[in-house]
Design a protein around this motif. Structure first.
Motif, PDB file in Angstrom:
ATOM      1  N   SER A 129      11.225   5.788  -3.203  1.00  2.00           N
ATOM      2  CA  SER A 129      11.018   6.001  -4.638  1.00  2.00           C
ATOM      3  C   SER A 129      11.637   7.311  -5.092  1.00  2.00           C
ATOM      4  O   SER A 129      12.288   7.388  -6.144  1.00  2.00           O
ATOM      5  N   ALA A 130      11.444   8.356  -4.293  1.00  2.00           N
ATOM      6  CA  ALA A 130      12.028   9.655  -4.634  1.00  2.00           C
ATOM      7  C   ALA A 130      13.545   9.603  -4.604  1.00  2.00           C
ATOM      8  O   ALA A 130      14.216  10.192  -5.458  1.00  2.00           O
ATOM      9  N   GLN A 131      14.105   8.903  -3.633  1.00  2.00           N
ATOM     10  CA  GLN A 131      15.556   8.753  -3.558  1.00  2.00           C
ATOM     11  C   GLN A 131      16.096   8.002  -4.776  1.00  2.00           C
ATOM     12  O   GLN A 131      17.126   8.372  -5.353  1.00  2.00           O
ATOM     13  N   ALA A 132      15.399   6.935  -5.180  1.00  2.72           N
ATOM     14  CA  ALA A 132      15.840   6.159  -6.333  1.00  2.72           C
ATOM     15  C   ALA A 132      15.758   6.979  -7.610  1.00  2.72           C
ATOM     16  O   ALA A 132      16.639   6.909  -8.468  1.00  2.72           O
ATOM     17  N   ALA A 133      14.694   7.770  -7.741  1.00  2.00           N
ATOM     18  CA  ALA A 133      14.533   8.587  -8.944  1.00  2.00           C
ATOM     19  C   ALA A 133      15.596   9.675  -9.022  1.00  2.00           C
ATOM     20  O   ALA A 133      16.128   9.969 -10.095  1.00  2.00           O
ATOM     21  N   ALA A 134      15.922  10.275  -7.884  1.00  2.67           N
ATOM     22  CA  ALA A 134      16.867  11.391  -7.876  1.00  2.67           C
ATOM     23  C   ALA A 134      18.321  10.941  -7.892  1.00  2.67           C
ATOM     24  O   ALA A 134      19.174  11.590  -8.509  1.00  2.67           O
ATOM     25  N   HIS A 135      18.630   9.819  -7.221  1.00  2.00           N
ATOM     26  CA  HIS A 135      20.034   9.445  -7.019  1.00  2.00           C
ATOM     27  C   HIS A 135      20.403   8.040  -7.475  1.00  2.00           C
ATOM     28  O   HIS A 135      21.561   7.646  -7.345  1.00  2.00           O
ATOM     29  N   GLY A 136      19.455   7.268  -7.966  1.00  2.00           N
ATOM     30  CA  GLY A 136      19.798   5.973  -8.510  1.00  2.00           C
ATOM     31  C   GLY A 136      19.510   4.793  -7.602  1.00  2.00           C
ATOM     32  O   GLY A 136      19.052   4.936  -6.467  1.00  2.00           O
ATOM     33  N   ARG A 137      19.804   3.623  -8.141  1.00  2.00           N
ATOM     34  CA  ARG A 137      19.454   2.360  -7.497  1.00  2.00           C
ATOM     35  C   ARG A 137      20.142   2.167  -6.145  1.00  2.00           C
ATOM     36  O   ARG A 137      19.493   1.791  -5.158  1.00  2.00           O
ATOM     37  N   LYS A 138      21.441   2.418  -6.077  1.00  2.00           N
ATOM     38  CA  LYS A 138      22.187   2.173  -4.842  1.00  2.00           C
ATOM     39  C   LYS A 138      21.646   3.003  -3.690  1.00  2.00           C
ATOM     40  O   LYS A 138      21.411   2.477  -2.590  1.00  2.00           O
ATOM     41  N   VAL A 144      11.888  -6.220   0.809  1.00  2.00           N
ATOM     42  CA  VAL A 144      11.768  -6.852  -0.509  1.00  2.00           C
ATOM     43  C   VAL A 144      10.861  -6.031  -1.409  1.00  2.00           C
ATOM     44  O   VAL A 144      11.176  -5.774  -2.581  1.00  2.00           O
ATOM     45  N   VAL A 145       9.726  -5.586  -0.879  1.00  2.00           N
ATOM     46  CA  VAL A 145       8.777  -4.793  -1.667  1.00  2.00           C
ATOM     47  C   VAL A 145       9.402  -3.468  -2.086  1.00  2.00           C
ATOM     48  O   VAL A 145       9.350  -3.074  -3.263  1.00  2.00           O
ATOM     49  N   GLU A 146      10.013  -2.774  -1.133  1.00  2.00           N
ATOM     50  CA  GLU A 146      10.597  -1.468  -1.439  1.00  2.00           C
ATOM     51  C   GLU A 146      11.774  -1.581  -2.406  1.00  2.00           C
ATOM     52  O   GLU A 146      11.926  -0.739  -3.304  1.00  2.00           O
ATOM     53  N   THR A 147      12.591  -2.611  -2.242  1.00  2.00           N
ATOM     54  CA  THR A 147      13.721  -2.793  -3.150  1.00  2.00           C
ATOM     55  C   THR A 147      13.243  -3.057  -4.574  1.00  2.00           C
ATOM     56  O   THR A 147      13.824  -2.548  -5.544  1.00  2.00           O
ATOM     57  N   SER A 148      12.185  -3.836  -4.710  1.00  2.00           N
ATOM     58  CA  SER A 148      11.623  -4.098  -6.037  1.00  2.00           C
ATOM     59  C   SER A 148      11.159  -2.806  -6.692  1.00  2.00           C
ATOM     60  O   SER A 148      11.406  -2.564  -7.880  1.00  2.00           O
ATOM     61  N   ILE A 149      10.498  -1.967  -5.919  1.00  2.00           N
ATOM     62  CA  ILE A 149      10.014  -0.697  -6.450  1.00  2.00           C
ATOM     63  C   ILE A 149      11.189   0.224  -6.781  1.00  2.00           C
ATOM     64  O   ILE A 149      11.184   0.933  -7.795  1.00  2.00           O
ATOM     65  N   VAL A 150      12.207   0.216  -5.941  1.00  2.00           N
ATOM     66  CA  VAL A 150      13.410   1.027  -6.198  1.00  2.00           C
ATOM     67  C   VAL A 150      14.039   0.648  -7.536  1.00  2.00           C
ATOM     68  O   VAL A 150      14.427   1.519  -8.322  1.00  2.00           O
ATOM     69  N   ALA A 199       0.835  -1.204   0.000  1.00  2.00           N
ATOM     70  CA  ALA A 199       0.000   0.000   0.000  1.00  2.00           C
ATOM     71  C   ALA A 199       0.870   1.254   0.000  1.00  2.00           C
ATOM     72  O   ALA A 199       1.859   1.327   0.739  1.00  2.00           O
ATOM     73  N   PRO A 200       0.546   2.249  -0.834  1.00  2.00           N
ATOM     74  CA  PRO A 200       1.336   3.493  -0.873  1.00  2.00           C
ATOM     75  C   PRO A 200       1.383   4.160   0.494  1.00  2.00           C
ATOM     76  O   PRO A 200       0.381   4.214   1.209  1.00  2.00           O
ATOM     77  N   GLY A 201       2.545   4.644   0.860  1.00  2.00           N
ATOM     78  CA  GLY A 201       2.719   5.302   2.142  1.00  2.00           C
ATOM     79  C   GLY A 201       3.978   6.139   2.137  1.00  2.00           C
ATOM     80  O   GLY A 201       4.687   6.223   1.129  1.00  2.00           O
TER      81      GLY A 201
END
Length: 246
Positions: free
Chosen positions: A30-39, A195-201, A21-23
């Motif tokens: 997600s914002a961190q991954a979009a701005a700075h990448g996968r790691k 696991v869920v967050e890493t998949s989305i990242v 569920a979105p939270g």
């Protein structure tokens, strides 16, 4: 085996649904991954789960009950979290308005500090980073991203209230050792969340990388950084306006 599935199947399903569920945690990583990448996204997720694990430990030993009964304790933790998120948000946005020369100097100083005695590969690494569109801001280190995630969750009292409300439903008094059960169940929730967050990242980081390839990398990086700052501010506002409900 069937008894085990019947006993813990509802818990695992509920934990999965709650993590999907979105939270605020998903918005942050997600914002961190979009701005700075996968790691950085993965380390942010690890930090969020680490912070939540702190609340699991507190709940297992009974400390989280203080937040449920003391309005003062709840308010103190809450407003520390609000101030921290506001500081992160304004800092992220401010970094995009610094002059390119100043930011380049800052990045160069960091590179020099980290590469004393290194070969000529350091300028190549720096040039590579500038081509990825992050010349106008210095990406956080993996440790800094992890630390941000930890502090964001630790100073969110609603995380403690969530564990206090959710986990007791699945603790079986007949088995004894209720604190140990609480600890194990909380650990499982965190593992599913990671696991869920890493998949989305991974998905978000791949999409952002493609976006960078088709548009001006420098401009995209600047606006993604501003979006990250806006996410921090929105999370802080959400926490500030929230009550003690879950």
């Amino acid at each position: 085996m069937i008894d085990l599935v019947l006993s813990y199947g509802p818990f695992l399903l509920a934990a999965l649904v709650l993590n999907i569920a979105p939270g605020p945690d998903l918005a942050f990583v997600s914002a961190q991954a979009a701005a700075h990448g996968r790691k950085i996204g993965i380390m942010s997720s690890l930090g969020v789960c680490s912070g939540a694990f702190v609340h699991v430990i507190f709940a297992a030993i009974g400390l989280s009950a203080i937040l449920m009964t003391s309005a003062l304790a709840f308010a103190v933790v809450k407003w520390v979290g609000v101030l921290y998120l506001a500081w992160l948000g304004f800092g992220a946005i401010y970094a995009t308005f610094k002059s390119p020369a100043a930011v380049t100097d800052d990045a160069a100083q960091q590179d020099n500090a980290q590469a004393v005695g290194a070969s000529a590969s350091a300028p190549v690494a720096f040039a590579s980073r500038t081509r990825t569109g992050r010349r106008n801001q210095v990406a956080p280190t993996a440790f800094r991203a992890w630390r941000q995630g930890v502090l964001i969750d630790v100073f969110n009292p609603k995380v403690a209230l969530f564990f206090m409300a959710f986990l007791p439903q699945f603790v079986n008094p007949a088995l004894g050792h209720q604190s140990a059960q609480f600890f194990v169940l909380g650990t499982i929730v965190n593992m599913i969340g990671f696991v869920v967050e890493t998949s989305i990242v991974l998905v978000v980081a791949a999409a952002a990388r493609r976006f960078h390839q088709h548009f001006s990398s420098r401009s995209v990086g600047k606006w993604l950084q501003r979006a990250l700052g806006a996410v921090f501010l929105a999370l802080g506002l959400r926490l500030a306006l929230g009550d003690r409900g879950i």
